[in-house]
Design a protein around this motif. Structure first.
Motif, PDB file in Angstrom:
ATOM      1  N   UNK A  11       0.878  -1.152   0.000  1.00 51.01           N
ATOM      2  CA  UNK A  11       0.000   0.000   0.000  1.00 51.01           C
ATOM      3  C   UNK A  11       0.919   1.206   0.000  1.00 51.01           C
ATOM      4  N   UNK A  12       0.360   2.359  -0.220  1.00 52.31           N
ATOM      5  CA  UNK A  12       1.252   3.505  -0.310  1.00 52.31           C
ATOM      6  C   UNK A  12       0.568   4.807  -0.028  1.00 52.31           C
ATOM      7  N   UNK A  13       1.307   5.845  -0.223  1.00 54.64           N
ATOM      8  CA  UNK A  13       0.803   7.187  -0.003  1.00 54.64           C
ATOM      9  C   UNK A  13       1.181   8.031  -1.208  1.00 54.64           C
ATOM     10  N   UNK A  14       0.179   8.588  -1.887  1.00 52.20           N
ATOM     11  CA  UNK A  14       0.460   9.465  -3.027  1.00 52.20           C
ATOM     12  C   UNK A  14       0.319  10.900  -2.568  1.00 52.20           C
ATOM     13  N   UNK A  15       1.430  11.611  -2.619  1.00 55.84           N
ATOM     14  CA  UNK A  15       1.388  13.001  -2.176  1.00 55.84           C
ATOM     15  C   UNK A  15       2.459  13.775  -2.903  1.00 55.84           C
ATOM     16  N   UNK A  16       2.491  15.079  -2.628  1.00 52.75           N
ATOM     17  CA  UNK A  16       3.617  15.878  -3.090  1.00 52.75           C
ATOM     18  C   UNK A  16       4.404  16.255  -1.853  1.00 52.75           C
ATOM     19  N   UNK A  17       5.708  16.174  -1.920  1.00 52.16           N
ATOM     20  CA  UNK A  17       6.526  16.501  -0.756  1.00 52.16           C
ATOM     21  C   UNK A  17       6.366  15.474   0.336  1.00 52.16           C
ATOM     22  N   UNK A  18       6.396  14.188  -0.052  1.00 53.78           N
ATOM     23  CA  UNK A  18       6.075  13.120   0.892  1.00 53.78           C
ATOM     24  C   UNK A  18       7.211  12.747   1.837  1.00 53.78           C
ATOM     25  N   UNK A  19       8.412  13.236   1.578  1.00 57.01           N
ATOM     26  CA  UNK A  19       9.568  12.758   2.333  1.00 57.01           C
ATOM     27  C   UNK A  19       9.390  12.961   3.839  1.00 57.01           C
ATOM     28  N   UNK A  20       9.769  11.965   4.622  1.00 62.77           N
ATOM     29  CA  UNK A  20       9.757  12.093   6.074  1.00 62.77           C
ATOM     30  C   UNK A  20       8.381  11.961   6.701  1.00 62.77           C
ATOM     31  N   UNK A  21       7.414  11.489   5.951  1.00 67.53           N
ATOM     32  CA  UNK A  21       6.055  11.344   6.451  1.00 67.53           C
ATOM     33  C   UNK A  21       6.018  10.358   7.633  1.00 67.53           C
ATOM     34  N   UNK A  22       5.666  10.848   8.869  1.00 65.91           N
ATOM     35  CA  UNK A  22       5.721   9.949  10.026  1.00 65.91           C
ATOM     36  C   UNK A  22       4.680   8.847   9.999  1.00 65.91           C
ATOM     37  N   UNK A  23       3.671   8.980   9.125  1.00 64.61           N
ATOM     38  CA  UNK A  23       2.665   7.914   9.088  1.00 64.61           C
ATOM     39  C   UNK A  23       3.245   6.616   8.511  1.00 64.61           C
ATOM     40  N   UNK A  24       4.338   6.720   7.746  1.00 63.27           N
ATOM     41  CA  UNK A  24       4.978   5.501   7.229  1.00 63.27           C
ATOM     42  C   UNK A  24       5.390   4.613   8.401  1.00 63.27           C
ATOM     43  N   UNK A  25       6.041   5.220   9.391  1.00 64.58           N
ATOM     44  CA  UNK A  25       6.498   4.456  10.561  1.00 64.58           C
ATOM     45  C   UNK A  25       5.300   3.845  11.295  1.00 64.58           C
ATOM     46  N   UNK A  26       4.218   4.626  11.382  1.00 66.34           N
ATOM     47  CA  UNK A  26       3.025   4.153  12.106  1.00 66.34           C
ATOM     48  C   UNK A  26       2.379   2.953  11.411  1.00 66.34           C
ATOM     49  N   UNK A  27       2.238   3.036  10.094  1.00 67.51           N
ATOM     50  CA  UNK A  27       1.561   1.956   9.348  1.00 67.51           C
ATOM     51  C   UNK A  27       2.460   0.717   9.318  1.00 67.51           C
ATOM     52  N   UNK A  28       3.752   0.934   9.067  1.00 66.15           N
ATOM     53  CA  UNK A  28       4.645  -0.234   8.996  1.00 66.15           C
ATOM     54  C   UNK A  28       4.804  -0.914  10.366  1.00 66.15           C
ATOM     55  N   UNK A  29       4.681  -0.132  11.442  1.00 68.61           N
ATOM     56  CA  UNK A  29       4.731  -0.736  12.785  1.00 68.61           C
ATOM     57  C   UNK A  29       3.547  -1.686  12.973  1.00 68.61           C
ATOM     58  N   UNK A  30       2.391  -1.278  12.441  1.00 71.76           N
ATOM     59  CA  UNK A  30       1.205  -2.147  12.545  1.00 71.76           C
ATOM     60  C   UNK A  30       1.431  -3.437  11.755  1.00 71.76           C
ATOM     61  N   UNK A  31       1.946  -3.310  10.530  1.00 71.26           N
ATOM     62  CA  UNK A  31       2.201  -4.513   9.712  1.00 71.26           C
ATOM     63  C   UNK A  31       3.158  -5.455  10.451  1.00 71.26           C
ATOM     64  N   UNK A  32       4.254  -4.888  10.973  1.00 71.70           N
ATOM     65  CA  UNK A  32       5.269  -5.715  11.641  1.00 71.70           C
ATOM     66  C   UNK A  32       4.677  -6.376  12.886  1.00 71.70           C
ATOM     67  N   UNK A  33       3.936  -5.607  13.681  1.00 78.17           N
ATOM     68  CA  UNK A  33       3.377  -6.122  14.929  1.00 78.17           C
ATOM     69  C   UNK A  33       2.425  -7.292  14.678  1.00 78.17           C
ATOM     70  N   UNK A  34       1.693  -7.218  13.571  1.00 74.26           N
ATOM     71  CA  UNK A  34       0.705  -8.257  13.285  1.00 74.26           C
ATOM     72  C   UNK A  34       1.245  -9.323  12.333  1.00 74.26           C
ATOM     73  N   UNK A  35       2.559  -9.313  12.095  1.00 74.54           N
ATOM     74  CA  UNK A  35       3.200 -10.363  11.283  1.00 74.54           C
ATOM     75  C   UNK A  35       2.793 -10.324   9.819  1.00 74.54           C
ATOM     76  N   UNK A  36       2.443  -9.136   9.330  1.00 76.88           N
ATOM     77  CA  UNK A  36       2.045  -9.012   7.921  1.00 76.88           C
ATOM     78  C   UNK A  36       3.268  -8.634   7.089  1.00 76.88           C
ATOM     79  N   UNK A  37       3.516  -9.364   6.035  1.00 79.88           N
ATOM     80  CA  UNK A  37       4.652  -9.047   5.166  1.00 79.88           C
ATOM     81  C   UNK A  37       4.199  -8.061   4.105  1.00 79.88           C
ATOM     82  N   UNK A  38       3.866  -6.902   4.575  1.00 78.60           N
ATOM     83  CA  UNK A  38       3.363  -5.821   3.722  1.00 78.60           C
ATOM     84  C   UNK A  38       4.340  -4.648   3.808  1.00 78.60           C
ATOM     85  N   UNK A  39       4.312  -3.803   2.845  1.00 77.89           N
ATOM     86  CA  UNK A  39       5.091  -2.564   2.890  1.00 77.89           C
ATOM     87  C   UNK A  39       4.178  -1.372   2.594  1.00 77.89           C
TER      88      UNK A  39
END
Ligand code: NDP
Length: 283
Positions: A11-39
């Motif tokens: 899944x992803x995020x389409x934006x302009x000026x997306x660099x450093x978006x803290x929601x990436x860390x939040x979403x990927x933490x959920x995937x990792x915590x629940x054992x999902x091999x998603x990015x």
């Protein structure tokens, strides 16, 4: 190779000026915590390339993506359909693949609602909402769908304020009033929930909302969409008046929780996501 070693989905995020978006860390933490091999990846997309990017995400089997400004409205013609609240507010922040269709949802208002419900069920309540931009629209529509009794929209720009009020009255059939914002606003005594849906306070902990803080009464819920800083001047003033403050981080975390749920079907751990977001923001 075992199944668990495959990357299952993107899944992803389409934006302009997306660099450093803290929601990436939040979403990927959920995937990792629940054992999902998603990015979850940030994709910088210009307005000219939006249609091609959406077709590309569909062709590559993305399970969905977030849209940030300036794509929240312009993405709509490129999608196959819209959820109820996204259709009402005319903006999409979360696209979900359902079968072979890309459906646009809006989780900003739903995230706010879920955060609010931790303090106060808005059903039958009276709300004062400052602002009529994207965040305020999303919140107002979701509050109306959740059975709020009355919404008073207080906005500086007459056209935007009146437009949102008409949407609430005509499409969602709730009691809505528009007040043109001039000088300090006095909150009516029968108000249950006061919301700052404007950008006042972003990156400025001293920024003052034009509001007579003496009209805030003990027990009122006072919420802010601003999450940076987390403790805004409005929330500090509200706490000093005996109100129940609600910060914008709860809205941000909950909109992400709802996106992850739409994409994966799981109910992700809110504490894990909030901790990852706070760490990414250096809180
Ligand atoms: P918009 O640009 O669409 O709307 C901004 C709103 O703020 C308008 O109603 C505007 O009024 C009002 N406003 C701005 N400055 C002033 C001022 N000095 N006096 C009075 N009104 C003012 O922005 P968004 O709605 O997309 O975003 C608003 C804020 O919400 C942003 O700071 C954003 O970071 C935050 N946000 C937080 C989320 C969360 O998860 N916590 C999610 C989404 C957004 P007018 O119409 O008169 O110009």
């Amino acid at each position: 190779m075992s199944d668990s070693s495959f990357l299952h989905a993107l899944v992803g995020s389409m934006s302009q000026g997306a660099a450093g978006n803290p929601t990436v860390a939040m979403i990927e933490a959920a995937f990792a915590h629940h054992g999902l091999h998603w990015r979850y990846i940030n994709m910088e997309v210009t307005p000219e390339d939006l249609a091609t990017a959406v077709r590309g995400a569909k062709a590559m089997g993305f399970r969905g993506f977030n849209c940030s400004l300036p794509h929240k409205v312009t993405v709509i013609p490129h999608l196959d359909g819209l959820g109820e609240s996204a259709a009402a507010m005319g903006a999409v922040n979360c696209v979900v693949r359902r079968g072979d269709q890309l459906i646009g949802e809006n989780t900003d208002g739903k995230g706010f609602l879920r955060s609010l419900q931790s303090l106060q069920d808005p059903r039958g309540k009276s709300v004062v909402l400052f602002g009529a931009g994207g965040a305020a629209r999303a919140i107002a529509v979701e509050l109306a769908l959740a059975g709020t009794r009355k919404i008073t929209v207080v906005n500086r720009d007459q056209i935007r304020g009146a437009e949102l009020t008409n949407l609430l009255r005509e499409r969602l059939h709730i009691d809505a009033e528009f007040v043109l914002w001039k000088g300090d606003y006095t909150v009516p005594a029968d108000t249950d929930v006061v919301i700052n849906g404007t950008s006042i306070g972003l990156y400025d902990p001293e920024a003052r909302i034009p509001l007579d803080t003496a009209s805030l009464r003990p027990g009122m819920v006072v919420a802010d969409v601003i999450f940076n800083p987390v403790r805004t001047r409005l929330l500090a003033d509200a706490a000093a008046r005996g109100c129940r403050p609600l910060d914008g981080l709860g809205m941000l975390v909950n909109q992400g929780i709802i996106c992850v749920h739409y994409w994966t079907g799981i109910e992700p751990d809110a504490a894990v996501m909030r901790a990852a977001l706070e760490a990414a923001m250096g809180l």
